[in-house]
Design a protein around this motif. Structure first.
Motif, PDB file in Angstrom:
ATOM      1  N   ILE A  26     -26.350  20.248  22.755  1.00 40.05           N
ATOM      2  CA  ILE A  26     -26.270  20.671  21.358  1.00 40.05           C
ATOM      3  C   ILE A  26     -24.874  21.255  21.165  1.00 40.05           C
ATOM      4  N   TYR A  27     -24.505  21.524  19.940  1.00 39.90           N
ATOM      5  CA  TYR A  27     -23.122  21.882  19.641  1.00 39.90           C
ATOM      6  C   TYR A  27     -22.928  23.360  19.325  1.00 39.90           C
ATOM      7  N   TRP A  28     -21.690  23.815  19.566  1.00 36.80           N
ATOM      8  CA  TRP A  28     -21.236  25.167  19.277  1.00 36.80           C
ATOM      9  C   TRP A  28     -20.853  25.264  17.801  1.00 36.80           C
ATOM     10  N   LYS A  29     -20.527  26.480  17.325  1.00 41.11           N
ATOM     11  CA  LYS A  29     -20.184  26.674  15.911  1.00 41.11           C
ATOM     12  C   LYS A  29     -18.963  25.864  15.490  1.00 41.11           C
ATOM     13  N   TYR A  30     -18.018  25.619  16.412  1.00 41.63           N
ATOM     14  CA  TYR A  30     -16.883  24.719  16.165  1.00 41.63           C
ATOM     15  C   TYR A  30     -17.017  23.567  17.151  1.00 41.63           C
ATOM     16  N   PRO A  31     -17.712  22.500  16.769  1.00 39.60           N
ATOM     17  CA  PRO A  31     -18.110  21.473  17.738  1.00 39.60           C
ATOM     18  C   PRO A  31     -16.998  20.556  18.236  1.00 39.60           C
ATOM     19  N   PRO A  56     -23.101  22.069  14.516  1.00 39.84           N
ATOM     20  CA  PRO A  56     -23.840  23.148  15.174  1.00 39.84           C
ATOM     21  C   PRO A  56     -25.214  23.350  14.557  1.00 39.84           C
ATOM     22  N   PRO A  57     -26.122  24.018  15.272  1.00 35.31           N
ATOM     23  CA  PRO A  57     -27.403  24.385  14.663  1.00 35.31           C
ATOM     24  C   PRO A  57     -27.167  25.264  13.433  1.00 35.31           C
ATOM     25  N   LYS A  58     -27.905  24.973  12.384  1.00 36.93           N
ATOM     26  CA  LYS A  58     -27.824  25.752  11.148  1.00 36.93           C
ATOM     27  C   LYS A  58     -29.213  26.281  10.826  1.00 36.93           C
ATOM     28  N   ILE A  59     -29.277  27.530  10.404  1.00 38.92           N
ATOM     29  CA  ILE A  59     -30.549  28.167  10.078  1.00 38.92           C
ATOM     30  C   ILE A  59     -30.604  28.455   8.587  1.00 38.92           C
ATOM     31  N   ASP A  60     -31.578  27.864   7.916  1.00 37.19           N
ATOM     32  CA  ASP A  60     -31.877  28.194   6.519  1.00 37.19           C
ATOM     33  C   ASP A  60     -33.017  29.196   6.552  1.00 37.19           C
ATOM     34  N   TRP A  61     -32.752  30.422   6.144  1.00 37.26           N
ATOM     35  CA  TRP A  61     -33.752  31.480   6.182  1.00 37.26           C
ATOM     36  C   TRP A  61     -34.166  31.911   4.778  1.00 37.26           C
ATOM     37  N   SER A  62     -33.913  31.061   3.790  1.00 36.72           N
ATOM     38  CA  SER A  62     -34.185  31.410   2.385  1.00 36.72           C
ATOM     39  C   SER A  62     -35.680  31.608   2.094  1.00 36.72           C
ATOM     40  N   ASN A  63     -36.561  31.061   2.910  1.00 38.24           N
ATOM     41  CA  ASN A  63     -38.012  31.247   2.700  1.00 38.24           C
ATOM     42  C   ASN A  63     -38.560  32.448   3.470  1.00 38.24           C
ATOM     43  N   ASP A 110     -31.685  23.033  11.491  1.00 40.74           N
ATOM     44  CA  ASP A 110     -31.140  21.683  11.628  1.00 40.74           C
ATOM     45  C   ASP A 110     -30.169  21.694  12.798  1.00 40.74           C
ATOM     46  N   TYR A 111     -30.309  20.724  13.690  1.00 43.03           N
ATOM     47  CA  TYR A 111     -29.419  20.645  14.841  1.00 43.03           C
ATOM     48  C   TYR A 111     -29.342  19.210  15.321  1.00 43.03           C
ATOM     49  N   LEU A 112     -28.318  18.945  16.113  1.00 44.02           N
ATOM     50  CA  LEU A 112     -28.052  17.607  16.624  1.00 44.02           C
ATOM     51  C   LEU A 112     -28.035  17.658  18.143  1.00 44.02           C
ATOM     52  N   THR A 113     -28.765  16.753  18.788  1.00 39.66           N
ATOM     53  CA  THR A 113     -28.733  16.619  20.239  1.00 39.66           C
ATOM     54  C   THR A 113     -28.096  15.277  20.572  1.00 39.66           C
ATOM     55  N   CYS A 114     -27.262  15.269  21.609  1.00 35.36           N
ATOM     56  CA  CYS A 114     -26.576  14.026  21.977  1.00 35.36           C
ATOM     57  C   CYS A 114     -26.563  13.827  23.482  1.00 35.36           C
ATOM     58  N   ILE A 125     -26.597   8.661  22.820  1.00 32.47           N
ATOM     59  CA  ILE A 125     -26.840   8.554  21.382  1.00 32.47           C
ATOM     60  C   ILE A 125     -27.064   9.968  20.855  1.00 32.47           C
ATOM     61  N   CYS A 126     -26.987  10.116  19.564  1.00 33.59           N
ATOM     62  CA  CYS A 126     -27.236  11.431  18.956  1.00 33.59           C
ATOM     63  C   CYS A 126     -28.509  11.359  18.123  1.00 33.59           C
ATOM     64  N   VAL A 127     -29.307  12.415  18.230  1.00 35.84           N
ATOM     65  CA  VAL A 127     -30.582  12.489  17.511  1.00 35.84           C
ATOM     66  C   VAL A 127     -30.611  13.806  16.724  1.00 35.84           C
ATOM     67  N   PRO A 128     -30.652  13.723  15.386  1.00 27.29           N
ATOM     68  CA  PRO A 128     -30.736  14.945  14.591  1.00 27.29           C
ATOM     69  C   PRO A 128     -32.193  15.419  14.489  1.00 27.29           C
ATOM     70  N   TYR A 129     -32.362  16.731  14.423  1.00 23.76           N
ATOM     71  CA  TYR A 129     -33.683  17.314  14.257  1.00 23.76           C
ATOM     72  C   TYR A 129     -33.643  18.352  13.153  1.00 23.76           C
ATOM     73  N   SER A 130     -34.767  18.522  12.516  1.00 23.12           N
ATOM     74  CA  SER A 130     -34.973  19.576  11.540  1.00 23.12           C
ATOM     75  C   SER A 130     -36.340  20.183  11.827  1.00 23.12           C
ATOM     76  N   ASP A 131     -36.357  21.417  12.283  1.00 22.98           N
ATOM     77  CA  ASP A 131     -37.608  22.059  12.681  1.00 22.98           C
ATOM     78  C   ASP A 131     -37.810  23.350  11.910  1.00 22.98           C
ATOM     79  N   ASN A 132     -39.061  23.724  11.783  1.00 21.49           N
ATOM     80  CA  ASN A 132     -39.432  24.974  11.127  1.00 21.49           C
ATOM     81  C   ASN A 132     -40.081  25.900  12.140  1.00 21.49           C
ATOM     82  N   LEU A 133     -39.515  27.083  12.275  1.00 21.00           N
ATOM     83  CA  LEU A 133     -40.072  28.106  13.170  1.00 21.00           C
ATOM     84  C   LEU A 133     -40.343  29.360  12.372  1.00 21.00           C
TER      85      LEU A 133
END
Length: 157
Positions: free
Chosen positions: A71-76, A82-89, A142-146, A149-157
């Motif tokens: 996975i990627y760092w804040k400056y990839p 990089p992983p991004k966290i939406d915490w608006s909910n 939201d994050y990307l694993t590579c 190939i690269c596979v994007p994911y969007s998960d809710n925790l």
């Protein structure tokens, strides 16, 4: 006859204990703080169970990656994000900050990037709106694993 009856009751009891143990294991895996995919698992972790009288809370996003996946760092670098966290909910969170650990450098698909492999905990610093109020952390991540190939994911925790 009584022995046979008690043996039957014992077998029925053990059967129900066996079934309940499997149900509890399956429920534990479906907790909202744990997600598992083919090449990566993600878990929200905390060192505390209660937040009374505190304004700051430290959590962590624990990534466990299969061998070769990243996975990627804040400056990839030139590739990835990089992983991004939406915490608006969420409720009772004033601010959220990812405290990025030192990354490693790697090359993927011919491009130089920075990120993490194997296992990493991304520390998260939360600033609460009110210290004695219930916290509801609802994170869309939201994050990307590579690997090759690269596979994007969007998960809710």
């Amino acid at each position: 006859m009584v022995k046979m009856y008690s043996a039957l009751l014992r077998k029925i009891f053990l059967f129900f204990v066996f079934i309940l143990s499997f149900l509890s294991l399956s429920l534990a895996k479906t907790e909202k703080n744990f997600v598992e995919h083919e090449h990566v698992s993600l878990k929200l972790i905390s060192s505390v169970e209660s937040i009374s009288n505190i304004n700051n809370l430290n959590l962590g996003l624990y990534f466990k990656l299969d061998q070769g996946w990243k996975i990627y760092w804040k400056y990839p670098g030139k590739a990835g994000y990089p992983p991004k966290i939406d915490w608006s909910n969420s409720r009772n969170i004033k601010n959220l900050e990812i405290l990025w650990p030192k990354p490693e450098k790697f090359e993927i698909l011919g491009m130089h990037s920075t990120g993490y492999s194997d296992e990493v905990i991304l520390p998260i610093k939360l600033l609460l709106e009110e210290s004695n109020k219930e916290l509801v952390a609802n994170f869309n991540i939201d994050y990307l694993t590579c690997k090759k190939i690269c596979v994007p994911y969007s998960d809710n925790l």
